[in-house]
Write a protein that holds these residues in place. Structure first.
Motif, mmCIF file in Angstrom:
data_model
loop_
_atom_site.group_PDB
_atom_site.id
_atom_site.type_symbol
_atom_site.label_atom_id
_atom_site.label_comp_id
_atom_site.label_asym_id
_atom_site.label_seq_id
_atom_site.Cartn_x
_atom_site.Cartn_y
_atom_site.Cartn_z
ATOM 1 N N LEU A 1 9.805 4.478 5.145
ATOM 2 C CA LEU A 1 9.505 4.788 6.540
ATOM 3 C C LEU A 1 9.290 6.282 6.736
ATOM 4 O O LEU A 1 8.386 6.700 7.482
ATOM 5 C CB LEU A 1 10.635 4.296 7.442
ATOM 6 C CG LEU A 1 10.809 2.783 7.583
ATOM 7 C CD1 LEU A 1 12.067 2.471 8.382
ATOM 8 C CD2 LEU A 1 9.584 2.146 8.246
ATOM 9 N N ALA A 2 10.103 7.086 6.077
ATOM 10 C CA ALA A 2 9.961 8.537 6.188
ATOM 11 C C ALA A 2 8.608 8.994 5.652
ATOM 12 O O ALA A 2 7.970 9.903 6.218
ATOM 13 C CB ALA A 2 11.094 9.234 5.436
ATOM 14 N N GLU A 3 8.149 8.368 4.577
ATOM 15 C CA GLU A 3 6.849 8.729 4.013
ATOM 16 C C GLU A 3 5.718 8.319 4.949
ATOM 17 O O GLU A 3 4.734 9.050 5.113
ATOM 18 C CB GLU A 3 6.674 8.070 2.646
ATOM 19 C CG GLU A 3 7.604 8.627 1.576
ATOM 20 C CD GLU A 3 7.394 7.929 0.242
ATOM 21 O OE1 GLU A 3 6.245 7.580 -0.068
ATOM 22 O OE2 GLU A 3 8.377 7.719 -0.479
ATOM 23 N N ALA B 1 3.094 10.886 6.750
ATOM 24 C CA ALA B 1 1.646 10.735 6.615
ATOM 25 C C ALA B 1 0.972 10.568 7.974
ATOM 26 O O ALA B 1 -0.149 11.032 8.189
ATOM 27 C CB ALA B 1 1.334 9.537 5.717
ATOM 28 N N ALA B 2 1.656 9.908 8.894
ATOM 29 C CA ALA B 2 1.073 9.668 10.211
ATOM 30 C C ALA B 2 1.027 10.921 11.063
ATOM 31 O O ALA B 2 0.155 11.057 11.928
ATOM 32 C CB ALA B 2 1.859 8.584 10.939
ATOM 33 N N ALA B 3 1.949 11.825 10.850
ATOM 34 C CA ALA B 3 1.976 13.113 11.574
ATOM 35 C C ALA B 3 1.843 12.930 13.088
ATOM 36 O O ALA B 3 1.054 13.616 13.750
ATOM 37 C CB ALA B 3 0.862 14.029 11.046
ATOM 38 N N LEU C 1 0.829 -1.206 0.000
ATOM 39 C CA LEU C 1 0.000 0.000 0.000
ATOM 40 C C LEU C 1 0.863 1.256 0.000
ATOM 41 O O LEU C 1 1.914 1.295 0.648
ATOM 42 C CB LEU C 1 -0.898 0.019 1.240
ATOM 43 C CG LEU C 1 -1.931 -1.105 1.357
ATOM 44 C CD1 LEU C 1 -2.605 -1.048 2.720
ATOM 45 C CD2 LEU C 1 -2.969 -0.983 0.246
ATOM 46 N N PRO C 2 0.441 2.299 -0.700
ATOM 47 C CA PRO C 2 1.149 3.583 -0.601
ATOM 48 C C PRO C 2 1.146 4.054 0.852
ATOM 49 O O PRO C 2 0.194 3.769 1.597
ATOM 50 C CB PRO C 2 0.319 4.516 -1.489
ATOM 51 C CG PRO C 2 -0.453 3.608 -2.391
ATOM 52 C CD PRO C 2 -0.720 2.364 -1.594
ATOM 53 N N PRO C 3 2.180 4.752 1.299
ATOM 54 C CA PRO C 3 2.261 5.165 2.700
ATOM 55 C C PRO C 3 1.019 5.864 3.236
ATOM 56 O O PRO C 3 0.560 5.553 4.340
ATOM 57 C CB PRO C 3 3.480 6.093 2.711
ATOM 58 C CG PRO C 3 4.356 5.536 1.638
ATOM 59 C CD PRO C 3 3.406 5.111 0.558
ATOM 60 N N LYS C 4 0.462 6.790 2.470
ATOM 61 C CA LYS C 4 -0.713 7.520 2.952
ATOM 62 C C LYS C 4 -1.886 6.571 3.173
ATOM 63 O O LYS C 4 -2.589 6.664 4.192
ATOM 64 C CB LYS C 4 -1.103 8.614 1.954
ATOM 65 C CG LYS C 4 -2.237 9.515 2.427
ATOM 66 C CD LYS C 4 -2.454 10.655 1.436
ATOM 67 C CE LYS C 4 -3.501 11.640 1.952
ATOM 68 N NZ LYS C 4 -4.841 11.016 2.069
ATOM 69 N N GLU C 5 -2.102 5.646 2.244
ATOM 70 C CA GLU C 5 -3.212 4.700 2.397
ATOM 71 C C GLU C 5 -2.957 3.748 3.559
ATOM 72 O O GLU C 5 -3.881 3.413 4.308
ATOM 73 C CB GLU C 5 -3.427 3.918 1.106
ATOM 74 C CG GLU C 5 -4.621 2.967 1.183
ATOM 75 C CD GLU C 5 -4.862 2.204 -0.100
ATOM 76 O OE1 GLU C 5 -5.708 1.283 -0.073
ATOM 77 O OE2 GLU C 5 -4.220 2.518 -1.126
ATOM 78 N N GLU D 1 -3.787 5.574 6.688
ATOM 79 C CA GLU D 1 -5.234 5.744 6.808
ATOM 80 C C GLU D 1 -5.905 4.457 7.262
ATOM 81 O O GLU D 1 -6.801 4.474 8.121
ATOM 82 C CB GLU D 1 -5.822 6.203 5.471
ATOM 83 C CG GLU D 1 -5.477 7.639 5.106
ATOM 84 C CD GLU D 1 -5.900 8.016 3.694
ATOM 85 O OE1 GLU D 1 -6.324 7.098 2.932
ATOM 86 O OE2 GLU D 1 -5.824 9.206 3.344
ATOM 87 N N ARG D 2 -5.467 3.333 6.711
ATOM 88 C CA ARG D 2 -6.082 2.057 7.077
ATOM 89 C C ARG D 2 -5.789 1.716 8.542
ATOM 90 O O ARG D 2 -6.652 1.200 9.251
ATOM 91 C CB ARG D 2 -5.560 0.950 6.153
ATOM 92 C CG ARG D 2 -5.890 1.141 4.677
ATOM 93 C CD ARG D 2 -7.375 1.025 4.399
ATOM 94 N NE ARG D 2 -7.879 -0.299 4.685
ATOM 95 C CZ ARG D 2 -7.830 -1.326 3.823
ATOM 96 N NH1 ARG D 2 -7.272 -1.176 2.624
ATOM 97 N NH2 ARG D 2 -8.347 -2.483 4.146
ATOM 98 N N LEU D 3 -4.580 1.971 8.972
ATOM 99 C CA LEU D 3 -4.230 1.707 10.370
ATOM 100 C C LEU D 3 -5.034 2.582 11.321
ATOM 101 O O LEU D 3 -5.544 2.113 12.342
ATOM 102 C CB LEU D 3 -2.731 1.944 10.586
ATOM 103 C CG LEU D 3 -1.808 0.830 10.090
ATOM 104 C CD1 LEU D 3 -0.385 1.334 9.953
ATOM 105 C CD2 LEU D 3 -1.849 -0.371 11.039
#
Length: 238
Positions: free
Chosen positions: A127-129, A133-135, A90-94, A97-99
């Motif tokens: 990991l950086a991405e 995304a997690a902020a 999955l792309p990092p942002k997705e 979001e799923r988590l």
């Protein structure tokens, strides 16, 4: 304080003989039992969930894994981190979001796949991405698979750990690291160190803490012990 903040705080200021012990539930019932026993947080093992759903380790579809995580999270009032293997492509942002939709406060991401160890720099970039995304909403535990993949030189593990910490990992997890090298790994790493333990075998969590573990997890150990107990009961019933 949010659950994510509570989970992050559990890793701070721990005494050497008091690592954070995170047992691994594989379903809602086991999660409730562990939370009722007084554990302040839980860490879901992907292999335990896979077994409970009838899959081999590493073969659980992403949809089913996230659904299992959500069921476990709903069952308890303590923070829950989840092993999501290598992120299911999955792309990092997705992935983030799923988590978050499932209610997880953290995740494990491993640096190998079926072909072997991933390029460390490329994995650090991923990991950086994820971190970006997690902020701050997820505690990122970077699993390092060097020892699992036959790389016995601790220096290689420390090099990867440094890259992953620079990328924003909150914790590193040198799974399979020999007990004898834990002090070296601890001294060479700037963030908490997650150590894998086998239930009833080897050093106790307190002893692992003295050697350098900030937190201790057990992978699918509890699920396998539970299955063994059911097997014994089944034999008695027959």
């Amino acid at each position: 304080m949010t659950r994510a903040e509570t989970f992050r705080a559990l890793h701070r200021g721990r005494l050497p003989d008091d690592p954070l012990v995170l047992p691994g539930p594989w379903d809602a019932a086991s999660a409730r039992a562990l939370a009722d026993a007084g554990f302040p947080a839980l860490a879901i093992p992907s292999a335990g969930v896979a077994a409970s759903l009838g899959y081999a380790d590493g073969e659980t579809p992403a949809e089913e894994m996230f659904a299992a995580v959500a069921r476990i999270v709903r069952a308890v009032d303590v923070p829950v981190s989840a092993d999501v293997e290598d992120g299911y492509g999955l792309p990092p942002k997705e992935l983030v979001e799923r988590l978050l939709e499932a209610g997880a406060v953290g995740c494990n991401l491993e640096d190998s796949d079926e072909s072997g160890l991933k390029d460390a720099h490329a994995h650090a970039d991923r990991l950086a991405e994820v971190r970006s995304a997690a902020a701050g909403r997820l505690f990122l535990n970077a699993r390092i698979d060097t020892f699992l993949r036959g790389e016995s030189d601790p220096a290689r593990t420390i090099e990867r750990a440094a890259l992953y910490v620079e990328a924003g990992a909150d914790c590193v997890y040198p799974i399979g690291a020999p007990v004898a090298v834990l002090p070296l790994l601890r001294s060479g790493t700037r963030v908490p160190v997650n150590v894998f333990a086998r239930i009833g075998e080897g050093p106790s969590p307190a002893e692992l803490g003295e050697l350098g573990a900030t937190r201790v997890t057990f992978g699918p150990g509890l699920q396998r012990r539970a299955t063994a107990a059911v097997t014994e009961i089944a034999a008695l019933l027959r």
